[in-house]
Design an enzyme around this catalytic site. Structure first.
Site: not given
Length: 423
Positions: A270, A362
């Site tokens: 991320e 995720e």
């Protein structure tokens, strides 16, 4: 045929339209934006396609290409971040989306036999079935217990965390939530070894506490002034500390290499969000850090069992095909919405031109495996995040878990063992 859709503009944008016959369509936006991150959630007929990023300075963006059934439809765009102004939404005929053959060769020329075997297996499933995955929060692995209790099965992929192995955790001065989380994640390696013995696939991420300075959860930018630019500058204290941390983590990962257990390795995740220190200074330091870790783990430490999973959808951050094996997205669309997230799948595919497989590394709500395959978004695996995302009932209902784990489009641990001849 191109059709301009009329927008009803409020806090979100809604366009209603109809198609005379089933067929492939492309939805495009004409827009203006100045902010660095402009994000809209996309829903079509109530199903989440996840989101579209609108880069600053751009003028148009393809939202998604998909097969639409005949009939009435409603497209909804909801602003989540930024200041973009949507001017037009265009619906166009499109050629059918074709998934290229899966690239199963690994970037590491010395990749271990088990890593190569796992990539071959993943490639044989890609586009046809979705491996179900679950991240675990701490040593009891309560999420796996919950899933087995409500479905009678286990996921094929289990996610583990190296957070608690970070060398620079400030145990004496950090707050109680930090210390508790770090201690609960300090002994995940035996759990991961046991999972591999059961026939499951091991995935690891690393919430890397800053190598120097910082307090509390110092993997977050707000808790450290550690500068990723200096971390990739040889001769600086930051670089020396970063190398020290990499070497420490490499020693832990050698336990798996010695047993030739492959790992889906997802570091520096991320990054483009900026909320982690490795992404706080922009893409160039992060890409350099990725390459340094890749070189050090493979060349210096001989970790040839790692399958390198890159985790960002922004092309500016992509470190290169020569050091990435699988591309992935982290998506938290809407609680209780099990849509395919086709937008993000398309963006991930576009990062590279060599057919690398695409995973959902995720997620909050689990996209329905059947919807994903049929929509042309066959995520290689999907990894539900831990805690309440799994067990709370709001993000994922028990009914949806049962539907997913019974789906012929899904791969569970039991399916995986059968595919490997380990029943």
């Amino acid at each position: 045929m191109t059709m301009e859709l009329t927008l009803q503009q409020e806090s979100s944008f809604t366009a209603q339209f109809s198609t005379e016959r089933e067929g492939w369509k492309k939805i495009r936006l004409i827009y203006r934006a100045t902010g660095r991150r402009n994000l809209y959630a996309v829903d079509l007929d109530g199903e989440s396609l996840s989101g579209v990023f609108l880069p600053a300075g751009g003028e148009e963006r393809t939202v998604v290409t998909l097969r639409l059934p005949a009939g009435a439809h409603e497209l909804r765009l909801s602003r989540r971040e930024g200041d973009a102004q949507i001017l037009q939404v265009l619906l166009e005929d499109a050629a059918p989306a074709v998934l290229p053959p899966a690239r199963t060769g690994l970037s590491d020329p010395a990749a271990s036999p088990a890593a190569r075997d796992l990539m071959a297996l993943l490639g044989s499933l890609y586009g046809k079935r979705v491996l179900l995955g679950q991240h675990t929060k701490d040593i009891p692995m309560g999420e796996i217990t919950f899933i087995e209790r409500v479905t009678g099965k286990k996921p094929a992929v289990c996610g583990f965390e190296l957070l608690g192995y970070s060398p620079n955790i400030q145990w004496e001065t950090s707050d109680e939530p930090t210390v508790t989380e770090a201690r609960n994640n300090q002994n995940t390696i035996p759990c991961a070894l046991d999972w591999a013995e059961q026939g499951g696939i091991v995935a690891y991420c690393w919430h890397w506490f800053s190598p120097l300075s910082g307090n509390d959860k110092a993997f977050y930018t707000e808790h450290t002034d550690f500068d990723a630019r200096r971390a990739v500058e040889p001769g600086t204290p930051e670089h020396e500390a970063a190398i020290r941390d990499m070497d420490a983590i490499a020693q832990h990962l050698k336990v798996f290499a010695e047993r030739d257990i492959p790992i889906l390795w997802r570091p520096l995740h991320e990054a483009e969000g900026g909320w982690f220190w490795w992404g706080a200074q922009g893409p160039e330091p992060c890409k350099a850090l990725w390459r340094e870790m890749y070189d050090r783990f493979t060349r210096v430490h001989g970790l040839h069992n790692l399958i390198w999973v890159w985790n960002s959808l922004d092309p500016a951050w992509y470190p290169g095909d020569d050091c990435v094996d699988i591309v992935a997205a982290d998506l938290y669309a809407k609680a209780g919405n099990y849509g395919s997230c086709k937008c993000d799948f398309d963006y991930a595919r576009a990062l590279c031109a060599d057919g690398k497989m695409v995973a959902l590394s995720e997620c909050g709500a689990n996209p329905d495996p059947e919807r994903c395959v049929q929509a042309g978004a066959p995520w290689l695996w999907q990894m539900t995040w831990c805690g309440g995302f799994c067990t709370g009932g709001a993000w994922n209902s028990v009914q949806q878990y049962r539907r997913a784990y019974e789906s012929p489009y899904a791969v569970t641990l039991e399916d995986l063992k059968a595919l490997r001849g380990r029943e």
